[in-house]
Motif scaffolding. Structure first.
Motif, short mmCIF file in Angstrom:
data_model
loop_
_atom_site.label_atom_id
_atom_site.label_comp_id
_atom_site.label_asym_id
_atom_site.label_seq_id
_atom_site.Cartn_x
_atom_site.Cartn_y
_atom_site.Cartn_z
N LEU A 157 -1.42 15.40 4.17
CA LEU A 157 -2.27 14.24 4.41
C LEU A 157 -1.97 13.09 3.45
CD1 LEU A 157 -5.66 16.14 4.94
CD2 LEU A 157 -4.07 15.32 6.68
N LEU A 158 -0.74 13.06 2.96
CA LEU A 158 -0.35 12.06 1.96
C LEU A 158 0.62 11.04 2.55
CD1 LEU A 158 -0.16 11.03 -0.99
CD2 LEU A 158 1.70 12.69 -1.33
N LEU A 159 0.29 9.76 2.38
CA LEU A 159 1.21 8.66 2.70
C LEU A 159 1.60 8.04 1.37
CD1 LEU A 159 0.59 5.82 5.33
CD2 LEU A 159 1.46 5.34 3.06
N SER A 160 2.86 8.22 0.97
CA SER A 160 3.28 7.68 -0.34
C SER A 160 4.73 7.24 -0.38
CB SER A 160 3.04 8.73 -1.43
OG SER A 160 3.87 9.86 -1.23
N ASN A 161 5.52 7.61 0.60
CA ASN A 161 6.94 7.28 0.57
C ASN A 161 7.15 5.77 0.58
OD1 ASN A 161 7.65 9.93 0.54
ND2 ASN A 161 8.18 10.06 2.71
N LYS A 162 8.07 5.31 -0.25
CA LYS A 162 8.43 3.90 -0.25
C LYS A 162 9.46 3.68 0.86
CE LYS A 162 7.55 3.21 -5.19
NZ LYS A 162 6.19 2.72 -4.90
N LEU A 163 9.10 2.84 1.83
CA LEU A 163 9.93 2.66 3.02
C LEU A 163 10.16 1.19 3.30
CD1 LEU A 163 8.10 5.19 5.40
CD2 LEU A 163 10.17 5.63 4.07
N SER A 164 11.33 0.90 3.86
CA SER A 164 11.56 -0.45 4.36
C SER A 164 10.79 -0.62 5.68
CB SER A 164 13.06 -0.66 4.61
OG SER A 164 13.48 0.17 5.69
N THR A 165 10.72 -1.84 6.13
CA THR A 165 10.03 -2.10 7.40
C THR A 165 10.65 -1.30 8.53
OG1 THR A 165 9.45 -4.33 6.67
CG2 THR A 165 9.37 -3.90 9.04
N GLN A 166 11.97 -1.25 8.55
CA GLN A 166 12.65 -0.51 9.62
C GLN A 166 12.40 0.98 9.49
OE1 GLN A 166 14.11 -1.59 12.30
NE2 GLN A 166 14.72 0.46 13.00
N GLN A 167 12.42 1.50 8.28
CA GLN A 167 12.16 2.93 8.08
C GLN A 167 10.74 3.31 8.50
OE1 GLN A 167 13.18 3.03 3.90
NE2 GLN A 167 15.07 4.18 4.29
N ARG A 168 9.79 2.43 8.19
CA ARG A 168 8.42 2.73 8.60
C ARG A 168 8.30 2.69 10.12
NH1 ARG A 168 4.62 3.56 5.19
NH2 ARG A 168 5.60 2.40 3.50
N THR B 55 5.08 -4.38 11.32
CA THR B 55 5.70 -5.19 10.26
C THR B 55 4.66 -6.04 9.55
OG1 THR B 55 7.79 -5.25 11.46
CG2 THR B 55 7.44 -6.94 9.77
N ALA B 56 3.79 -6.66 10.34
CA ALA B 56 2.77 -7.54 9.75
C ALA B 56 1.78 -6.77 8.90
CB ALA B 56 2.04 -8.30 10.86
N LEU B 57 1.43 -5.57 9.32
CA LEU B 57 0.46 -4.78 8.56
C LEU B 57 0.98 -4.40 7.18
CD1 LEU B 57 -0.87 -2.39 11.36
CD2 LEU B 57 -2.15 -4.20 10.21
N TYR B 58 2.26 -4.18 7.07
CA TYR B 58 2.86 -3.73 5.81
C TYR B 58 3.60 -4.86 5.09
CZ TYR B 58 1.51 1.05 6.78
OH TYR B 58 0.78 2.20 7.01
N THR B 59 3.20 -6.10 5.38
CA THR B 59 3.76 -7.26 4.69
C THR B 59 2.62 -8.10 4.12
OG1 THR B 59 5.61 -7.30 6.25
CG2 THR B 59 5.26 -9.28 4.91
N ASN B 60 2.73 -8.50 2.87
CA ASN B 60 1.64 -9.31 2.28
C ASN B 60 1.87 -10.79 2.54
OD1 ASN B 60 3.50 -10.24 0.37
ND2 ASN B 60 2.84 -8.79 -1.20
N SER B 61 0.97 -11.61 2.03
CA SER B 61 1.02 -13.05 2.29
C SER B 61 2.24 -13.72 1.66
CB SER B 61 -0.26 -13.72 1.76
OG SER B 61 -0.41 -13.48 0.37
N ASN B 62 2.90 -13.04 0.73
CA ASN B 62 4.13 -13.56 0.12
C ASN B 62 5.38 -13.00 0.77
OD1 ASN B 62 2.69 -15.07 -1.83
ND2 ASN B 62 2.39 -13.20 -3.04
N ASN B 63 5.21 -12.42 1.98
CA ASN B 63 6.33 -11.85 2.73
C ASN B 63 6.99 -10.68 2.01
OD1 ASN B 63 6.04 -13.56 4.93
ND2 ASN B 63 7.36 -15.13 4.01
N GLN B 64 6.25 -10.00 1.14
CA GLN B 64 6.77 -8.81 0.47
C GLN B 64 6.28 -7.56 1.21
OE1 GLN B 64 5.00 -9.67 -3.35
NE2 GLN B 64 6.97 -10.30 -4.22
N VAL B 65 7.15 -6.56 1.24
CA VAL B 65 6.78 -5.31 1.91
C VAL B 65 5.81 -4.54 1.03
CG1 VAL B 65 7.62 -3.10 2.81
CG2 VAL B 65 8.97 -5.19 3.14
N ILE B 66 4.69 -4.14 1.60
CA ILE B 66 3.68 -3.37 0.87
C ILE B 66 4.09 -1.89 0.86
CG2 ILE B 66 1.24 -2.70 0.83
CD1 ILE B 66 0.69 -5.24 2.51
N GLN B 67 3.99 -1.27 -0.32
CA GLN B 67 4.31 0.15 -0.46
C GLN B 67 3.04 0.89 -0.87
OE1 GLN B 67 7.03 1.23 0.59
NE2 GLN B 67 8.56 -0.41 0.40
N PRO B 68 2.17 1.22 0.07
CA PRO B 68 0.86 1.77 -0.28
C PRO B 68 0.90 3.27 -0.57
CG PRO B 68 1.03 1.62 2.07
CD PRO B 68 2.33 1.08 1.53
#
Length: 944
Positions: free
Chosen positions: A312-323, A93-106
């Motif tokens: 080899l592609l990571l692109s899906n937009k996922l919620s924290t729970q989905q990830r 969860t922490a890895l995919y959350t930025n300093s503004n508590n927004q979920v990162i979609q990399p």
């Protein structure tokens, strides 16, 4: 070992467990939410409540455990799993959350031929933090139903490790769009690596050691992205003698470290001391040093060279729970433990491979397998995985009462599940385990457990047939008795040990019942030197060496203690009559479940029952001699392998041709394994191993399967149809039968046993010639008519073509009145030898004389040589006659270039002759008669 069931006498114990956390370490953060997302750094001690449990967890010996201890172990495992779930989910969860508590979609796109894929070997310590969207082809076991592994984080001791499968720093510094959108997640992972917290600031100055890649991209990235100042250390942290590693804050390691001389224990030392290690690959290939680094970080890798970009592609937009659900493996484990603690609380559902509890059991089994394959035991001193230790011990307590004669998916579900788990949760690298008192079903009888084993060290030499593979050692693992192995001389090979080499072993979910262990043969367990390597199996079996990086034909020397001699016959070394008699005595006693035979180029493993049935009234020596002669020797003579000496005639002609007919180019390329027990498909199945529901005999089946796995292109007459361009000719199930038919020919000659006398259907082949000539066609139209009749058909007339070439060879080259076995084998042998010489020659560099040795004088490349042309060129050279008219007779087109190439040899044109044999009598060469075939017009009637 436990006898029968446990005596459950101990009063109920009160379980007191402080919650165990596998920490992500570090401290501090920027806000309370981040404090929650990053796990605590202090690990409360795990309180183990009883001396028996403590001792079992330390030694791996379950013999003193009680029923209550089993409950204790299951509850300990569950609590550990819940804490593992907590830290993993928190970190992700922490890895995919930025300093503004927004979920990162990399977005992250690895390059197929410039990256590796990395997977955890121990999910209690290592966590996938970046995986591709799509399921991964040939992913490693722990990730089989997940995406390809792009990034992994692990916490080991007080240290942390981070690994990515491609060069992240350089790509992002160079603004590569496939990587730049992943920068936030990479930065979070680096902050976690250095501080234990994904949002904590990095020290103003960071001392970094870089190995295996240029240092500048590391400095540029860390200073720009993390706001630190990098000071490079000249310390070579991969030098085991270095004393400067304590002053390094971050160790960056990449691919180009192959020349360094270190062991994985060096990396483990750094991690246990609290160091931070970052690994990234620079190429698609791995090497032994990369494997050592990753192994110390509780990871392993394979390359992505043949994977697609989509994999080899990571692109899906996922919620924290989905990830979390995408990466998560621990939830299955929790469900499994909850079931075994209270089966009534879980709705089990239908018992099959897709059952979630079953899948969870298998996932844990894969973790244990990964440890053993690295030469590790879950009970090694440095291993603190209480969860896996507990489950292995629990499995040991269930196993003695498992009875494979009564288990069925439709019967007692709890007994079924306990048997399944006891079969799956295995650690083969230790000194103790348990066995079922009723045996391992039809894999191993219970009587085998009483076989005596060696108390003293034996020196055992093992012939290594090829560069990599599996081969019988000649000793047996007895169920629940420890074997100790020392590697005295590996001859440079990497060695592992396992029991049996099986391709099929049945299915516990079969309607017929759960008849044998889930996987009765062991995983391969790495052997390390110099040390005693413990190995133990609850099911036993013939011991096998799994090897690579070996020299074909070399001999490995081992010392072994605790193994038994069984019915093993090794003809790659000298074997005395006394040794044969001893093996036969064990075979006939039926005490051990299996027997093995080892020949140059072939090995057999079969159950005793099948072997005794196949032997029948023959003496074991006679049976063995027939197996060797008919199955292996005949195939190897026909294939021109150098383990079968050339007869004088063939050797002289090789000399005349100027051919190398005996060097290692002609070594049997693969060891063919046969298993007589259960077939993967049907009754007999080709492959390696080939397997069948029968013992090894000299009938048609096994030589047919060996033919599949040794046949070369010169016996494979396939080409595009002139009529419609579809592929026609003699391919699979035809080409291998040429070799099988030759084995039958030789069997009849030696033993007067006639099988498949219609395999070479000469009458049918001649009838096609006759029918084609009756049409009145000429020239190319006649050839095309014959092509369609013969090569578009599905009968065994096609197989007779090569034999007709061999028959003509015996007359026009050898001057024999009638074909004989020697002449037929000589022609086919030379044809197969020429295939390997053809494979070796580089026509762009070869001299005219070198080309002419194979009839290739008109060629500078092999790119456009068709299969009919290749066989025409090589067989004409062997025959000493230009076979263009013969090939035309049988509907085979040869190119003008091929004809010009043979014309350069100034050979006479071969006569058109056909050797007729009575129907179903192709194994009796002397019974036939020659027919002269005119170039045009009708032909004579078949004489039989």
């Amino acid at each position: 070992m436990l006898k029968n069931a446990f005596a459950f006498k101990t009063p109920l114990l009160t379980l007191t467990l402080a919650l165990s956390v596998v920490a992500c370490g570090g401290g501090g953060g920027s806000g309370s939410n981040q404090q929650e997302q990053n796990p605590p750094s202090i690990i409360p001690p795990l309180v183990i409540p009883d001396n028996r449990v403590k001792m079992a967890l330390s030694t791996g010996d379950a013999s003193q455990l009680t029923e209550q201890d089993r409950k204790t172990l299951l509850q300990m495992a569950l609590n550990t799993a819940l804490e593992q779930q907590k830290w993993q989910k928190s970190l992700l969860t922490a890895l995919y959350t930025n300093s503004n508590n927004q979920v990162i979609q990399p977005y992250l796109q690895f390059t197929p031929n410039a990256s590796i894929n990395i997977y955890p070997t121990d999910l209690s310590i290592a966590l996938p933090i970046a995986v591709s969207d799509k399921n991964c082809n040939w992913a490693l076991d722990l990730q089989k139903d997940k995406g390809c592994g792009l990034g992994i984080a692990s916490q080991i001791g007080q240290g942390r490790a981070l690994a990515y499968g491609q060069n992240m720093f350089t790509a992002i510094v160079n603004n590569n769009a496939d990587f730049t959108q992943f920068t936030e997640v990479l930065n979070n992972s680096l902050r976690w690596l250095l501080t234990g917290n994904t949002q904590q600031s990095i020290n103003k100055t960071l001392t970094v050691s870089v190995q295996g890649m240029p240092a500048d991209p590391v400095k540029n990235y860390l200073e720009k992205q993390l706001g630190t100042t990098v000071s490079f250390s000249q310390c070579n942290v991969l030098d085991p003698a270095n004393t400067c590693w304590q002053d390094v804050d971050l160790m960056v390691i990449s691919s180009n470290i192959g020349a360094q001389n270190f062991e994985k224990e060096l990396i483990e030392k750094y991690l246990k001391a609290g160091k931070s290690i970052y690994f990234q690959a620079n190429t698609w290939s791995t090497n032994s040093n990369i494997d050592k680094v990753l192994s110390a970080m509780k990871m392993q890798a394979n390359n992505s060279y043949y994977r697609s970009k989509e994999e080899l592609l990571l692109s899906n937009k996922l919620s924290t729970q989905q990830r979390w659900e995408q990466f998560n493996q621990i939830d299955r484990t929790i469900n499994v433990l909850q079931y075994f603690i209270d089966p009534k609380s879980i709705t089990l559902g239908e018992l099959n491979e897709n059952n979630s509890i079953i899948q969870g059991i298998r996932s844990l089994s894969s973790t244990l397998q990964g440890l053993n394959q690295q030469g590790l035991s879950v009970f090694d001193q440095e291993n603190n995985n209480t969860l896996l230790k507990s489950l292995v011990l629990v499995a040991d307590t269930w196993r003695p009462t498992v009875n494979y004669t009564t288990l069925n998916k439709n019967g007692d579900a709890q007994a079924f599940m306990q048997a399944y788990a006891s079969d799956a949760w295995l650690d083969y690298k230790r000194q103790t385990t348990t066995a079922s008192t009723t045996g391992a079903g039809d894999y191993m009888p219970a009587e085998a457990q009483n076989m005596s084993v060696s108390n003293d060290w034996e020196t055992v030499t093992v012939t290594i047939p090829q560069g990599s593979g599996i081969t019988a050692i000649g000793r047996a693992s007895i169920p629940a008795k420890a074997v100790n192995i020392q590697v005295i001389d590996a001859q440079g090979a990497n060695l592992s040990v396992q029991t049996s080499y099986l391709r099929a072993w049945g299915n516990p979910f079969d309607d017929a019942g759960y008849k044998r262990p889930l996987r009765p043969h062991s995983y391969s367990v790495k052997l390390t030197s110099p040390m005693d390597n413990a190995f133990i199996s609850p099911f036993g079996g013939p011991l096998m060496l799994n090897y690579n990086n070996a020299q074909a034909g070399s001999t490995v020397t081992l010392k072994i203690k605790g193994s038994a001699k069984y019915a093993h016959y090794d003809f790659t070394q000298s074997m005395t009559q006394a040794e044969k008699n001893q093996a036969t005595q064990v075979l006939q006693s039926k005490t051990f479940g299996w027997n093995t035979f080892k020949f140059v180029g072939g090995e057999i493993q079969q159950t005793n029952a099948y072997a005794l049935k196949a032997i029948g009234n023959l003496s074991p020596d006679t049976y063995i001699d027939r197996i060797k002669t008919v199955i292996f020797d005949s195939n190897h003579i026909a294939n021109g392998y150098n383990n079968m000496p050339l007869d004088n005639s063939t050797q002289q002609y090789c000399n005349t041709l100027g051919w190398d007919c005996t060097s290692n180019v002609h070594r049997a390329p693969n060891v063919q394994h046969f298993v007589g027990w259960i077939a993967t498909c049907g009754f007999l199945c080709s492959g390696n191993p080939s397997d069948g529901y029968t013992g090894l005999d000299i009938g048609w089946g096994w030589v047919h399967e060996l033919g599949h796995n040794t046949v070369q292109g010169v016996l494979t007459m396939t080409f595009p149809s002139t009529e419609n361009q579809s592929t026609i000719g003699c391919g699979t199930e035809c080409n291998n039968n040429i070799l099988a038919g030759l084995s039958m020919l030789r069997k009849n000659e030696i033993y007067a046993l006639d099988n498949n006398g219609n395999n070479f259907n000469h009458p049918q082949l001649y009838s096609y010639i006759q029918a084609s000539r009756i049409t009145g066609l000429n020239g190319e139209a006649l050839r095309q008519d014959m092509e369609k009749r013969l090569w578009q058909g599905s009968d065994n007339a096609k197989q007779a073509f090569h034999l007709q070439l061999a028959h003509v060879y015996t007359q026009v080259h050898q001057g024999k009145a009638k074909p004989d076995s020697q002449g037929v084998f000589e022609f086919i042998r030379l044809l197969n030898i020429s295939q390997r010489l053809y494979n070796q020659i580089d026509l762009s560099k070869a001299t005219e004389a070198e080309k002419n040795k194979l009839g290739l004088g008109a060629y500078s490349s092999k790119n456009n040589i068709s299969r009919p042309d290749m066989i025409y060129l090589l067989s004409s050279k062997i025959m000493g006659y230009d076979l263009k008219d013969v090939f035309n007779l049988y509907g085979l087109a040869t190119s003008s270039t091929a004809q010009s190439s043979i014309a350069m040899l100034n050979l006479p044109t071969a006569p058109l002759k056909f050797y007729a044999q009575p129907a179903n009598r192709s194994n009796y060469l002397a019974e036939g008669t020659w027919i002269n075939v005119p170039a045009n017009g009708v032909v004579a009637n078949y004489p039989y």
